[in-house]
Design an enzyme around this catalytic site. Sequence first.
Site, PDB file in Angstrom:
ATOM      1  N   ARG A  26       0.835  -1.220   0.000  1.00  0.00           N
ATOM      2  CA  ARG A  26       0.000   0.000   0.000  1.00  0.00           C
ATOM      3  C   ARG A  26       0.868   1.269   0.000  1.00  0.00           C
ATOM      4  NH1 ARG A  26      -0.681   4.597   2.833  1.00  0.00           N
ATOM      5  NH2 ARG A  26      -0.460   3.469   4.782  1.00  0.00           N
ATOM      6  N   ASP A  27       1.475   1.602   1.129  1.00  0.00           N
ATOM      7  CA  ASP A  27       2.300   2.819   1.216  1.00  0.00           C
ATOM      8  C   ASP A  27       3.468   2.721   0.237  1.00  0.00           C
ATOM      9  OD1 ASP A  27       3.377   5.208   2.156  1.00  0.00           O
ATOM     10  OD2 ASP A  27       3.305   4.644   4.257  1.00  0.00           O
ATOM     11  N   HIS A 219       5.235   4.525  12.718  1.00  0.00           N
ATOM     12  CA  HIS A 219       5.325   4.459  11.258  1.00  0.00           C
ATOM     13  C   HIS A 219       6.333   5.526  10.804  1.00  0.00           C
ATOM     14  CE1 HIS A 219       3.000   4.109   7.263  1.00  0.00           C
ATOM     15  NE2 HIS A 219       3.757   5.173   7.070  1.00  0.00           N
ATOM     16  N   HIS A 221       9.240   7.173   8.107  1.00  0.00           N
ATOM     17  CA  HIS A 221       9.847   7.290   6.783  1.00  0.00           C
ATOM     18  C   HIS A 221      11.301   7.730   6.971  1.00  0.00           C
ATOM     19  CE1 HIS A 221       6.395   6.783   3.948  1.00  0.00           C
ATOM     20  NE2 HIS A 221       5.761   6.848   5.110  1.00  0.00           N
ATOM     21  N   CYS A 252       3.928   9.423   0.239  1.00  0.00           N
ATOM     22  CA  CYS A 252       2.580   9.893  -0.041  1.00  0.00           C
ATOM     23  C   CYS A 252       2.685  11.017  -1.061  1.00  0.00           C
ATOM     24  CB  CYS A 252       1.937  10.406   1.249  1.00  0.00           C
ATOM     25  SG  CYS A 252       0.325  11.143   0.968  1.00  0.00           S
ATOM     26  N   ASN A 261       9.322   4.425   3.266  1.00  0.00           N
ATOM     27  CA  ASN A 261       9.177   3.890   4.628  1.00  0.00           C
ATOM     28  C   ASN A 261      10.490   3.263   5.062  1.00  0.00           C
ATOM     29  OD1 ASN A 261       6.047   3.647   5.364  1.00  0.00           O
ATOM     30  ND2 ASN A 261       6.288   3.289   3.165  1.00  0.00           N
TER      31      ASN A 261
HETATM   32  N1  COA Z   1     -13.562   4.799  -3.539  1.00  0.00           N
HETATM   33  C1  COA Z   1     -13.744   5.161  -4.840  1.00  0.00           C
HETATM   34  N2  COA Z   1     -14.166   6.359  -5.223  1.00  0.00           N
HETATM   35  C2  COA Z   1     -14.435   7.268  -4.268  1.00  0.00           C
HETATM   36  C3  COA Z   1     -14.266   6.978  -2.918  1.00  0.00           C
HETATM   37  C4  COA Z   1     -13.798   5.693  -2.558  1.00  0.00           C
HETATM   38  N3  COA Z   1     -13.578   5.333  -1.294  1.00  0.00           N
HETATM   39  N4  COA Z   1     -14.588   8.052  -2.192  1.00  0.00           N
HETATM   40  C5  COA Z   1     -14.983   9.013  -3.067  1.00  0.00           C
HETATM   41  N5  COA Z   1     -14.875   8.532  -4.321  1.00  0.00           N
HETATM   42  C6  COA Z   1     -15.195   9.254  -5.575  1.00  0.00           C
HETATM   43  C7  COA Z   1     -16.617   9.743  -5.595  1.00  0.00           C
HETATM   44  O1  COA Z   1     -17.468   8.755  -6.069  1.00  0.00           O
HETATM   45  C8  COA Z   1     -16.506  10.942  -6.487  1.00  0.00           C
HETATM   46  O2  COA Z   1     -16.419  10.479  -7.822  1.00  0.00           O
HETATM   47  P1  COA Z   1     -16.978  11.356  -9.065  1.00  0.00           P
HETATM   48  O3  COA Z   1     -16.105  12.589  -9.095  1.00  0.00           O
HETATM   49  O4  COA Z   1     -16.772  10.462 -10.229  1.00  0.00           O
HETATM   50  O5  COA Z   1     -18.385  11.646  -8.716  1.00  0.00           O
HETATM   51  C9  COA Z   1     -15.158  11.533  -6.141  1.00  0.00           C
HETATM   52  O6  COA Z   1     -14.398  10.436  -5.618  1.00  0.00           O
HETATM   53  C10 COA Z   1     -15.226  12.658  -5.119  1.00  0.00           C
HETATM   54  O7  COA Z   1     -15.957  12.208  -3.975  1.00  0.00           O
HETATM   55  P2  COA Z   1     -16.052  13.033  -2.613  1.00  0.00           P
HETATM   56  O8  COA Z   1     -16.808  12.228  -1.640  1.00  0.00           O
HETATM   57  O9  COA Z   1     -16.532  14.436  -2.925  1.00  0.00           O
HETATM   58  O10 COA Z   1     -14.570  13.065  -2.125  1.00  0.00           O
HETATM   59  P3  COA Z   1     -13.521  14.266  -2.034  1.00  0.00           P
HETATM   60  O11 COA Z   1     -13.286  14.869  -3.360  1.00  0.00           O
HETATM   61  O12 COA Z   1     -13.889  15.129  -0.892  1.00  0.00           O
HETATM   62  O13 COA Z   1     -12.205  13.420  -1.679  1.00  0.00           O
HETATM   63  C11 COA Z   1     -11.369  11.429  -0.583  1.00  0.00           C
HETATM   64  C12 COA Z   1     -12.092  12.758  -0.443  1.00  0.00           C
HETATM   65  C13 COA Z   1     -10.994  10.989   0.837  1.00  0.00           C
HETATM   66  C14 COA Z   1     -12.292  10.413  -1.234  1.00  0.00           C
HETATM   67  C15 COA Z   1     -10.087  11.569  -1.463  1.00  0.00           C
HETATM   68  O14 COA Z   1      -9.380  12.726  -1.058  1.00  0.00           O
HETATM   69  C16 COA Z   1      -9.168  10.387  -1.343  1.00  0.00           C
HETATM   70  O15 COA Z   1      -9.487   9.293  -1.790  1.00  0.00           O
HETATM   71  N6  COA Z   1      -7.974  10.565  -0.746  1.00  0.00           N
HETATM   72  C17 COA Z   1      -7.050   9.495  -0.515  1.00  0.00           C
HETATM   73  C18 COA Z   1      -5.662   9.990  -0.470  1.00  0.00           C
HETATM   74  C19 COA Z   1      -4.711   8.864  -0.158  1.00  0.00           C
HETATM   75  O16 COA Z   1      -4.974   7.671  -0.292  1.00  0.00           O
HETATM   76  N7  COA Z   1      -3.512   9.258   0.264  1.00  0.00           N
HETATM   77  C20 COA Z   1      -2.482   8.328   0.559  1.00  0.00           C
HETATM   78  C21 COA Z   1      -2.626   7.707   1.902  1.00  0.00           C
HETATM   79  S1  COA Z   1      -1.780   8.639   3.135  1.00  0.00           S
HETATM   80 ZN    ZN Z   2       3.703   6.242   5.282  1.00  0.00          ZN
END
Ligand code: COA
Ligand code: ZN
Length: 312
Positions: A26-27, A219, A221, A252, A261
Site C-alpha cells: 500500500r504505502d 510508522h 519514513h 505519499c 518507509n
Molecule cells: N472509492 C472510490 N471512489 C471514491 C471513494 C472511494 N472510497 N470516495 C470518493 N470517491 C469518488 C466519488 O465517487 C466521487 O467520484 P466522481 O467525481 O466520479 O463523482 C469523487 O471520488 C469525489 O468524492 P467526494 O466524496 O466528494 O470526495 P472528495 O473529493 O472530498 O475526496 C477522498 C475525499 C478521501 C475520497 C479523497 O481525497 C481520497 O481518496 N484521498 C485518498 C488519499 C490517499 O490515499 N492518500 C495516501 C494515503 S496517506
Molecule cells: Zn507512510
Amino acid sequence: MEPWEEHAIRRPTLPSRVTVYEVGPRDGLQNEPETVSVEARVKFVDLLTDSGLKAIEVGSFVSPKAIPQLADTAAVYRGIHRASGTRYPALVPNLKGLERAMEAGVREIAVFTAASETFNQHNIQAGVDESIERFRPVIARAQEEKIRVRGYVSTAFGCPYEGAISPDAVREVVHKLLDLPVDEISLGDTIGVATPAGVYDVIESLYDSGVARGVLALHFHDTRGTALANVYAGLQCGISTYDSAAGGLGGCPYAPGAAGNVATEDVLYLLDGLGIESGVSLPGVVSASRALAASLGRRPPGRYLGAVWGAA
Ligand code: COA
Ligand code: ZN
C-alpha cells in the site's frame, strides 16, 4: 558520574516480541510513478505472507483519481492466498471505501487523518474534525461486521506545510480516534523528520494522558536517515508494533519530498540483532523485495537489501 564514565553499559529493557506491520503493497506502491500490475502485486503479497509477516496492508479503497496506482486493489485481494493467522488490512477513507473493501472480503481496515489541518486538506479534502465525523458511520458499520479498525495519524512529528507539530496536537487527535473508537493507532512520520527526542516527547505526552502502550504503533519514513534510530527509541518506550515496507519503498503523493518507509529488512535486522522476536524470516522478505524489484526494473532503496543484493 554517568554510567559510561564507569565503563558500565546499561542495556535498556526492550519488548521481547514485536509485530511488524507490512505496508509495502500500500504505502510502498501508492507513490510509484508507474502502476505495478495486479499479478506482480499478488506475487509480492504472497511472498510477504510466506516470510511469516502477520499483518500485510494490501492496498487502499480510496478515490481512484487520488491514487490511480491502487485503483485495482480489489483484484489484488481476489488473487492472494490468505494464510490463517495473517491479517490483510486495507486503507479506507469513507463509507464508500468500506463498502468496496467488504466486497473484496476485507476483515480489517485503516482510516487515516493527521495531526496537521493543512496536510489533511491536501490529502483527504477535510480538516481533522471533519475527518473524524466522516469516520463515524465507517466505524459503526465496521463494528456491526466485527471488522478491526486501525487509525493512522499522519504528520505526527512534522508537516510538509505547517512545519513543527506539537505533541499536544497529536494527543488531541489520538484521543478523538480512540473515542470513535479505533482498536489501534499508528503515529506516522509521513515526511521523515523525526528524531528520537520527538519520539520520546510524543509518546510521553500520550502515556501521560492515559493512552495504553498496547494500542500504539509507529510508522517512520527514512527521509533524513533517522527512521531506524526512531524505531529504537520506540522500543525503549515499550512500543511493540512497527510499520515498514519491504525494500524501503513508499511515500505519499501529498507529502512532497518524503522518502520511503523504513525498510522491513532493516527493521528485522535490528530486531534480530537485539534478540527481539518477530516471527518473520529476513531472507523471506528479501525474496519478496527481489520479486518486486524485477517488476519495477530497479533496486528498492532498503539498506539491508543493498548489502545482500549481489549475493545469489
Ligand atoms: N472509492 C472510490 N471512489 C471514491 C471513494 C472511494 N472510497 N470516495 C470518493 N470517491 C469518488 C466519488 O465517487 C466521487 O467520484 P466522481 O467525481 O466520479 O463523482 C469523487 O471520488 C469525489 O468524492 P467526494 O466524496 O466528494 O470526495 P472528495 O473529493 O472530498 O475526496 C477522498 C475525499 C478521501 C475520497 C479523497 O481525497 C481520497 O481518496 N484521498 C485518498 C488519499 C490517499 O490515499 N492518500 C495516501 C494515503 S496517506
Ligand atoms: Zn507512510
